[in-house]
Design an enzyme around this catalytic site. Structure first.
Site, short mmCIF file in Angstrom:
data_model
loop_
_atom_site.label_atom_id
_atom_site.label_comp_id
_atom_site.label_asym_id
_atom_site.label_seq_id
_atom_site.Cartn_x
_atom_site.Cartn_y
_atom_site.Cartn_z
CE1 TYR A 145 -3.29 9.27 4.28
CE2 TYR A 145 -1.36 8.47 5.47
CZ TYR A 145 -2.61 9.08 5.47
OH TYR A 145 -3.15 9.49 6.65
CG ASP A 230 1.18 1.15 5.09
OD1 ASP A 230 0.18 0.42 5.23
OD2 ASP A 230 1.24 2.29 5.58
CB ILE A 232 -3.06 -0.63 6.51
CG1 ILE A 232 -3.20 0.49 5.47
CG2 ILE A 232 -1.83 -0.41 7.37
CD1 ILE A 232 -3.43 1.86 6.10
CE LYS A 272 -7.12 3.44 6.23
NZ LYS A 272 -7.87 4.71 6.34
#
Length: 470
Positions: A145, A230, A232, A272
């Site tokens: 990202y 992570d 999410i 998300k």
């Protein structure tokens, strides 16, 4: 005398990345079906707008939550007054139960190990402050990202060292890639403090396999470092293989109460899975009491409002709603994903096979004039300015191979997505014809021209590229 700090004047925020530049171009000329039908369509924003109707229906059916009432009585004053940074107990309990639900209830979470933050951005930065000093490093698998260059580095001074993954094995992490990144950090005199991964992956849209997760746990155990997972996008997995949390693997390995148990940390958010980025709800989950204590103190710089916590504690506590929401949202994501893949295929474009997230990792290598990142940037500019689509080039995600792009599909209507695919198909047809003509013309000249002509042509082409970039 300098008026501003070095932090205020430095250029390490990452705002000049093509990832953010594409957003800026979109904002100058945003597509609107009526007001600006030739504008740029935003396909660089990983937002989930597919299930707002479910959320809005719940709000209509539960007016007390939205009106800050309990049993019909207003609790506005209670919520408006000061709350400490530990968060509302009811919300933390509801959030960890929702986290377990998105993971198939194969693992459970202790609300006392949870730290609330203003989104995942704040959670990741806070963990950097807790786990590393300025000048130390975290290893991240590529592509990653683009916002991590800002989130992890800008204010903390922590360095990112890429773990180079390639298309040869669908960008999966390998033992050799991990070791090469670790050694590269040492060559740069950087002390490695941990590895950070996104699972499901942003930008790949894939879930990590158990073998990859076991590989990571073996690696951090051997190196005595941390792992941040992570997660999410954990609730966006719409087809098999299903999502496996790193916490599930730790449980299977009976790592409870071991040193590695305390060195694995999870980042979560409702941006998300519930499509609520504007609510700024993120969280850190850690089994290390010192990390939890330090992160809780730091969270005072980015709290979640009491009003937000109250509303969402009511919503997440409605188990009938959350079960239906997760199921229906995943169905809608799969349907929209199929639409994008089908549209890309009609345009002669393929993408990495994926099963999660709000985007596809799209292969446009065949449209490059050469196998270089300069050619990727040229292609990206054409897609943004001429085609009117903002997509994210692989270079902004630190991909090691030119020609890959992240394309989002859940932040627009079906009609807009179909229009985007029509535009892209027309562009590919035109570009393919031009590339074929260019190659045939080039081959013809090679057969008939002496070597000194080739040198002149090469020099002219170089000048043309420079003028195009200017």
């Amino acid at each position: 005398m300098r008026q501003l700090s070095t932090k205020a004047t430095c250029n390490s925020h990452g705002q000049d990345s093509s990832y953010f530049l594409g957003w800026q171009e979109y904002e100058k000329n945003p597509y609107d079906e009526v007001r600006n039908p030739k504008g740029i369509i935003q396909m660089g924003l990983a937002e989930n707008q597919l299930s707002f109707d479910l959320l809005e229906s719940w709000l209509t059916e539960n007016p007390d939550a939205a009106g800050f009432k309990r049993g019909g009585e207003s609790i506005f004053r209670e919520l408006a007054l000061f709350q400490d940074y530990h968060g509302l107990p009811d919300f933390k309990k509801a959030l960890v139960e929702f986290m377990a639900e998105t993971r198939g209830n194969k693992v459970s979470f202790n609300p006392n190990h949870l730290v609330l933050t203003a989104g995942a951005t704040s959670a990741n930065e806070t963990l950097m402050f807790c786990l590393a000093e300025a000048g130390e490093a975290f290893l991240l698998p590529t592509p990653y990202y683009p916002g991590f260059d800002r989130d992890l580095k800008w204010r903390t001074g922590v360095e990112i060292v890429p773990i180079h993954c390639t298309s040869s094995n669908d960008f999966q992490i390998t033992e050799s890639a991990l070791e090469e990144a670790y050694q590269e950090a040492h060559k740069r005199n950087l002390r490695v403090k941990g590895v950070l991964v996104t699972n499901p992956s942003n930008p790949l849209g894939t879930t990590m396999s158990r073998s990859e997760l076991n590989l990571l746990i073996n690696f951090i155990t051997a190196k005595n470092i941390h792992l941040i997972s992570d997660e999410i996008y954990s609730g966006t997995v719409f087809r098999s293989p299903g999502f496996v949390s790193v916490m599930e693997v730790l449980k299977d390995r009976n790592c409870d109460n071991t040193q590695v148990w305390n060195r694995v940390h999870i980042v979560y958010s409702l941006s998300k899975d519930l499509g609520l980025p504007g609510f700024r709800v993120g969280a850190i989950y850690s089994n290390d009491e010192m990390v939890v204590a330090a992160a809780t103190k730091m969270s005072s710089f980015g709290l979640v409002s009491s009003q937000t916590q109250y509303l969402l504690s009511a919503l997440l506590s409605d188990k009938k709603f959350t079960k239906n929401y997760l199921s229906e949202n995943q169905k809608r994501l799969e349907q929209r994903h199929k639409m994008l893949v089908r549209g890309l295929r009609k345009a002669g474009i393929s993408c990495l096979e994926s099963n999660a997230g709000l985007f596809c990792w799209v292969d446009m290598r065949h449209l490059l004039r050469s196998n270089t990142f300069d050619a990727e940037m040229d292609l990206w500019k054409k897609i943004v300015y001429a085609v009117g689509l903002n997509i994210s080039p692989g270079h902004s995600c630190h991909c090691a191979e030119p020609g890959w792009f992240r394309v989002c599909f859940a932040n627009m209507s079906e009609k807009t997505l179909n229009l985007a695919m029509q535009r892209l198909k027309a562009f590919v047809v035109d570009s393919t014809a031009k590339l074929n003509n260019h190659h045939s013309s080039k081959n013809s000249k090679r057969k008939s021209s002496p070597k000194w002509v080739f040198r002149l042509l090469s020099r002219d082409c170089h000048r043309d590229r420079e003028s195009d970039e200017r």
